[in-house]
Structure formats: C-alpha cells, structure tokens
Enzyme design. Sequence first.
Site, PDB file in Angstrom:
ATOM      1  N   ASP A   1      51.657  39.174  28.672  1.00  0.00           N
ATOM      2  CA  ASP A   1      51.296  39.831  29.925  1.00  0.00           C
ATOM      3  C   ASP A   1      52.524  39.808  30.835  1.00  0.00           C
ATOM      4  O   ASP A   1      52.988  38.746  31.239  1.00  0.00           O
ATOM      5  CB  ASP A   1      50.120  39.074  30.562  1.00  0.00           C
ATOM      6  CG  ASP A   1      49.203  39.973  31.371  1.00  0.00           C
ATOM      7  OD1 ASP A   1      49.730  40.790  32.138  1.00  0.00           O
ATOM      8  OD2 ASP A   1      47.979  39.837  31.230  1.00  0.00           O
TER       9      ASP A   1
ATOM     10  N   HIS B   1      39.540  40.570  32.001  1.00  0.00           N
ATOM     11  CA  HIS B   1      39.333  39.340  32.777  1.00  0.00           C
ATOM     12  C   HIS B   1      39.127  39.629  34.265  1.00  0.00           C
ATOM     13  O   HIS B   1      39.086  38.695  35.053  1.00  0.00           O
ATOM     14  CB  HIS B   1      40.556  38.450  32.598  1.00  0.00           C
ATOM     15  CG  HIS B   1      41.803  39.105  33.120  1.00  0.00           C
ATOM     16  ND1 HIS B   1      42.345  40.230  32.522  1.00  0.00           N
ATOM     17  CD2 HIS B   1      42.557  38.859  34.201  1.00  0.00           C
ATOM     18  CE1 HIS B   1      43.377  40.618  33.219  1.00  0.00           C
ATOM     19  NE2 HIS B   1      43.552  39.810  34.245  1.00  0.00           N
ATOM     20  N   ASP B   2      39.034  40.891  34.657  1.00  0.00           N
ATOM     21  CA  ASP B   2      38.968  41.237  36.076  1.00  0.00           C
ATOM     22  C   ASP B   2      37.592  41.692  36.535  1.00  0.00           C
ATOM     23  O   ASP B   2      37.459  42.226  37.645  1.00  0.00           O
ATOM     24  CB  ASP B   2      39.991  42.331  36.414  1.00  0.00           C
ATOM     25  CG  ASP B   2      41.402  41.780  36.552  1.00  0.00           C
ATOM     26  OD1 ASP B   2      41.556  40.563  36.773  1.00  0.00           O
ATOM     27  OD2 ASP B   2      42.363  42.571  36.428  1.00  0.00           O
TER      28      ASP B   2
ATOM     29  N   GLU C   1      48.847  48.659  33.057  1.00  0.00           N
ATOM     30  CA  GLU C   1      47.634  48.668  33.869  1.00  0.00           C
ATOM     31  C   GLU C   1      47.828  49.685  34.992  1.00  0.00           C
ATOM     32  O   GLU C   1      48.722  49.524  35.821  1.00  0.00           O
ATOM     33  CB  GLU C   1      47.366  47.281  34.448  1.00  0.00           C
ATOM     34  CG  GLU C   1      46.027  47.220  35.170  1.00  0.00           C
ATOM     35  CD  GLU C   1      45.881  46.030  36.105  1.00  0.00           C
ATOM     36  OE1 GLU C   1      44.751  45.695  36.444  1.00  0.00           O
ATOM     37  OE2 GLU C   1      46.904  45.447  36.526  1.00  0.00           O
TER      38      GLU C   1
ATOM     39  N   ASP D   1      51.224  44.286  33.934  1.00  0.00           N
ATOM     40  CA  ASP D   1      50.305  44.055  35.040  1.00  0.00           C
ATOM     41  C   ASP D   1      50.654  44.944  36.237  1.00  0.00           C
ATOM     42  O   ASP D   1      51.820  45.084  36.599  1.00  0.00           O
ATOM     43  CB  ASP D   1      50.398  42.580  35.446  1.00  0.00           C
ATOM     44  CG  ASP D   1      49.377  42.201  36.504  1.00  0.00           C
ATOM     45  OD1 ASP D   1      48.198  42.117  36.159  1.00  0.00           O
ATOM     46  OD2 ASP D   1      49.776  41.995  37.662  1.00  0.00           O
TER      47      ASP D   1
HETATM   48  O1  ISL Z   1      40.687  42.626  39.868  1.00  0.00           O
HETATM   49  C1  ISL Z   1      40.627  43.730  40.356  1.00  0.00           C
HETATM   50  C2  ISL Z   1      39.341  44.274  40.745  1.00  0.00           C
HETATM   51  O2  ISL Z   1      38.373  43.323  40.601  1.00  0.00           O
HETATM   52  C3  ISL Z   1      41.776  44.607  40.500  1.00  0.00           C
HETATM   53  O3  ISL Z   1      41.880  45.135  41.765  1.00  0.00           O
HETATM   54  C4  ISL Z   1      43.033  43.877  40.136  1.00  0.00           C
HETATM   55  O4  ISL Z   1      43.421  43.065  41.177  1.00  0.00           O
HETATM   56  C5  ISL Z   1      44.116  44.869  39.822  1.00  0.00           C
HETATM   57  O5  ISL Z   1      43.622  45.637  38.771  1.00  0.00           O
HETATM   58  C6  ISL Z   1      45.384  44.175  39.376  1.00  0.00           C
HETATM   59  O6  ISL Z   1      45.054  43.238  38.396  1.00  0.00           O
HETATM   60  C7  ISL Z   1      46.062  42.488  37.817  1.00  0.00           C
HETATM   61  O7  ISL Z   1      46.945  41.938  38.753  1.00  0.00           O
HETATM   62  C8  ISL Z   1      46.379  40.987  39.643  1.00  0.00           C
HETATM   63  C9  ISL Z   1      45.596  39.897  38.898  1.00  0.00           C
HETATM   64  O8  ISL Z   1      44.882  39.121  39.826  1.00  0.00           O
HETATM   65  C10 ISL Z   1      44.655  40.487  37.879  1.00  0.00           C
HETATM   66  O9  ISL Z   1      44.017  39.458  37.164  1.00  0.00           O
HETATM   67  C11 ISL Z   1      45.461  41.369  37.002  1.00  0.00           C
HETATM   68  O10 ISL Z   1      44.714  41.904  35.946  1.00  0.00           O
HETATM   69  C12 ISL Z   1      47.527  40.377  40.372  1.00  0.00           C
HETATM   70  O11 ISL Z   1      48.514  40.008  39.450  1.00  0.00           O
END
Ligand code: ISL
Length: 630
Positions: free
Chosen positions: A99, A345-346, A269, A205
């Site tokens: 990641d 995981h989000d 992402e 990410d």
């Molecule tokens: O988690 C979200 C919605 O519930 C998204 O807004 C998320 O914050 C966004 O997609 C970015 O996610 C990624 O970066 C974030 C991290 O907290 C997430 O786990 C990751 O997938 C910050 O690094």
Amino acid sequence: GDGDPWWKDAVVYQIYPASFRDSNGDGLGDIAGITSRLDHIRDLGATAIWLSPIFASPQKDMGYDVSDYRDIHGPYGTLADAERLIDECHARGLRVLLDLVVNHTSDQHAWFRDSRASRSSPRRDWYFWRDARTGPDGERRPPNNWASIFGGSAWTWDEGSQQYYLSLFLPSQPDLNWANEEMREAAYADMEFWFDRGADGFRIDSMNLMSKHPDLPDAAVTDPDAEFQSGAAWFASGPRMHEYLREMRARVLDKYAANGRGGVMTVGELGFTKDEASVASYVAAARRELNMVFTGDIVDMDFGEAHKYAGGSPFRLETLRGITSLWQGAMPRCDGWNAVYMDNHDSGRSLSRYASDDPRFRARAAKMLATYLTTLSGTLFLLQGQEIGMANAPASWGADDYIDVEASNYYQSVLAQRRRERHRGGGGGVGGVGGVGGKGSGRDDDDDDDDGSVDDVDMSDVLAQMRLKARDNGRLPMQWTSERHGGFTDAERPWMRVNDDYPEWNVAAQDGRPDSVLAYWREALALRKRERDVFVHGRYDMLPVGRSGDDIFAYTMTSRRCRDGEKDGGGARKVALVLLNFSDGERAFSGQEGEFLGWNKILGCKDTRGPLAGEGVTLKPYEGIVYGNW
Ligand code: ISL
C-alpha cells in the site's frame, strides 16, 4: 497466458495486517501471522495479496500515516519478516501488492520533521505551508475554508514556525507537495526499495489527491451550516495529476518490467471523480499511467448526501446495476481494465449492507455476492474474511466498541452539537454536521451506554449508521476457529473486539464442508480461472429489468473467443447467464421464447437445480445461479 499481463487474471486477497493473525500473543496481528496462513489464501484460489500498510507508523490512522517507508511497524515485525513473507508468497505463486501512501506522511516522518523545523528548511516545500488569515475579530484563521475528510479544518497550525500546514486527513497526516521534484524523487526511491525486495505492485492510497490546484482556493459553500467546506473540486485530480503518474510509470514502474515475474502493477484509489472520461484518463492503456483504479462508487452507494454517516440511502439494486453496467461497458471502450470489488477496510461489509447477514439468509447471500464478483470482467479484489461470509459488528455493540477515528470523530461531533442544541433549549436539529467538530480528538466515552444512548441526547440513529458503514466493520479480526477470539490471537484481549458470531462463522468450521461459503468461493474462483475467456475477459451484457424483474440482477458474460473446435465460421461462443436475487423472497425467472433453454447450471448452491427448463427457475431468497450454454 495469451499475452495477457498477469494482473488481469489476478485474484487479490486484501490483508488488514492488524486483524489477520497474531503469531506472538500480543493481541495484534503481525507479519509472521500472515506468513503462517498463506496456504489458506492459495487454497482459496487467490493469486496475490494486498497488504494494507505494514510500514513504520505511529498508527494514528492504522498505518496510513507512515513515518518511514523503509522500515516495518515494530509490533508487526521486522524488515526480515517482510522479506520472508514476500519470498513465501512467491514460493506459492502469490504476488504481493503493498500500500503506497504518498499523498501524505505521518507528522513523525523525517521529511515532515525537517519541513516543520523552520521556514527555511530545505524540505519546507515538500509539504503545503501557508500563512494564517485574519478573521473579522482579528483572530487567526486557516488559509482557506477546506474541511478535513476526518472533520474540522484541513489546516493545522504549527506553533513553532507560525504557519499552517495542509492536512486533508488527520492533523498528524500532513499532505505532501508533489509539485516539488525532490519530494517526488524521494517517493520513487522508496517504491524502488520495495520493488528491489520483490514487491509486485502497489495499491496507491488517495491517488488522485496527489495533485492539488496550486492556488488552494476557497471552496464553494455547499453546506451553509458547516464551518468548513469540501474542497474536493480543488484538491482532487489537480492539473498535474497525469504528469505525475506518467513520470512514476516511466521513472519507476517500467524499470521492473523484466523482474522475472511479468512486471509490476498499480491500482489507484480514485476519490471524488467518478465520471467515465476521467476514469478512462487514468487507465486507458495507451496513456501509460495506471493499470486500474478503484472507483469507489459501490463502496459509497449507501453514504448520506452531506456525510457518510448523516442519514444515508438504503441499498437500491438499480444503483448497483447502473454502476456495474457503466464500468463493465466503459473499460473495453477505452482499453482500460476494471478493478472488481465490493469490500475494503474503509466501510462495512457488503454482505451486511447490500444483501443480508440475517442468519436465515446469510450463507446464501454471501454466495450470491461471490457469484456476482467472480463472474465479472476485471481484476478481482476481496477482503479477508469475505471468503467465509464475515459480517458487520452486531447491533448490540455500543459506540465504545467502534475505535476508528472516522466514525468516532463523527459520533463525537454530533454528540457535541446535540448537547449544545439541547442546552440552548432547541429541540430537533439532527443530521449532517459535515465539517464541524474536534478532529483527532480522544473519545469522550464516560457516559455512553451499551445501547448507544447517552444520558442527555439520543444517538441511536448515528449508531445505526455506524453499524452499517463504520470502517471498523471491515477491520474486525479474522475468524479462524471456534476457539476464544476466533483463533485470531492467544492474548487475553485482542486489539479490537472479535465479532460475537465467531463460534459459528470461522474458517475451520467451513473447511471441508461442501455447502459452506468457503467451499463456494473456492469453486467460484476455480470456475473463473477455468473459464477466464468468459468471465475475466468476457463481454458483459445486462438483461433489461423488464425481463429479469425488479429484484433479480441478470446479465450474460460472453467469451471473447469462439469455442474450440467450432467449424461454423466462429459464430459460436460460450455464454454464461448470471442470475442474482437481491431480495428476501423467492423470485421467478424465465427466458423468452426458449432462450437459455437447456443451459446447464455451472455455479450455484448445492440444492439448486439445472439445466434451465422451459418454465424457468425460481430463485430462493438471496440466491445466485450461473448457467452456461456449454
Ligand atoms: O474512508 C473513507 C470513507 O469512509 C474515505 O473517505 C477514505 O478516507 C478515502 O477513500 C481515502 O482512504 C485512504 O486514505 C485514508 C485512509 O484513512 C484510508 O484507510 C485509506 O483507504 C488516509 O490515508
């Protein structure tokens, strides 16, 4: 084979390191724990793993706040453990995606420590530093009105150097300034560090936040009640985004084309921009940027208008049909490639949000979603636990059981707002509080009861949304056995509570049972591999709703090649008919005028029948079936 790159046929199993397997009894998952369970992943039929961040980190956002990309988070293990994991994966034919979190770092990263040290630091420009503005009463105000994605202002004041820095996520996650070439080179060097150790690719990410509009202008006011506004129009997919990706491709990724394993891959992402043209601009093969993106629209389907947890839209099959048809059609048009997934995981688990984890339907619903995912064209991603039908936390859990910053911050901001309103004597006033509230604050949990009510205000509506969508749901520890804590850890207490349902829902209980969700996933993935021309590389055509009925999602997948041995000029192709019942009642399906008549059942629950007869088929609640014309 056939000249296709390996990643098109990959089945990627996402591992959340903290919650996969604890090998040393400290209550937290670790790298050695992952290595010890690789056979499970291989036997499932996955061909790659994606590891959520394993790097050194203060863990303010579960590792998405990296303090050193060339080191491993201590409690997860060592660099040697990571190298061994990569080797053990390769020995089993599994590739390894890491990641890449380079939109921002931790505030503890050496780069940021240097940058913050003084206004004349050589690395000052590696992050976004701006002077304060002055408010109407002479008070200090942030440089613009952007809201942080996790609540509050997107700017954090630095006392030492008397400037604000941009932090779109937590204050401890300062945004990197990709306009600075040295910064970019440092990120590329860290990528190479991992490619040199055998990594096969990266999930990138917050990929499209890496280029912001250089002026960082104020955002339009879309939520008049909120102090801060979404600046996505200015911080997402900025003007240099494509330039950076092409540079990364040429400067780093292409160098590993001859790594002996068919080269490396990327999946970005993609947030905030979801129209076909912009997605195509990232993944069209000729553009030489990314291999694929996560568009996020399935994961976001049930988010509220103003905020993920502010109300929400109930699941509508029509929406899923539309999203699926859009991307299945769009990728062939632009010579791009899909990332097929429903869980990460989000958010909450798709089983609990879009189908059903009711004990009466759960196993069949999990198999139905597996049927959907494994029959579509693209690279398939599944989240650990999806293969055994893991579900969201039960409704009996209280606010204290949710420990992730996103839901906790939201819960606390609504609680504070409701208390303010109550003490002002005003009733009502629920709902969206978008950007308001203390970010990164500790939990004020002294008076929460287990049912989510607090003594002075009712929070049950927020808790109900968390039960569906809190990120914690996708992060619950993996359920391996019926032993204490689901066999995830031998410790007294796991870092995060294990779902109450583990005695029944675990790998050991399903392994070897032919009617289990796990057995179904294995069978579905074997079919997907065997018939890759039909599914992975096939052409998708949705059956009109008028023919499937409102509650059945019906589509065909047509092989990209003509059938072997056919001599009739190549007209005959393999076609599969996929029928998915998204309702809790029985639903009938029949073809028109003999269409699909006699097609064989090639995937489905053990107790469903086939071939497809003239009178059609009645699908049980949440049943999925695939028929083939061969
Ligand atoms: O988690 C979200 C919605 O519930 C998204 O807004 C998320 O914050 C966004 O997609 C970015 O996610 C990624 O970066 C974030 C991290 O907290 C997430 O786990 C990751 O997938 C910050 O690094």
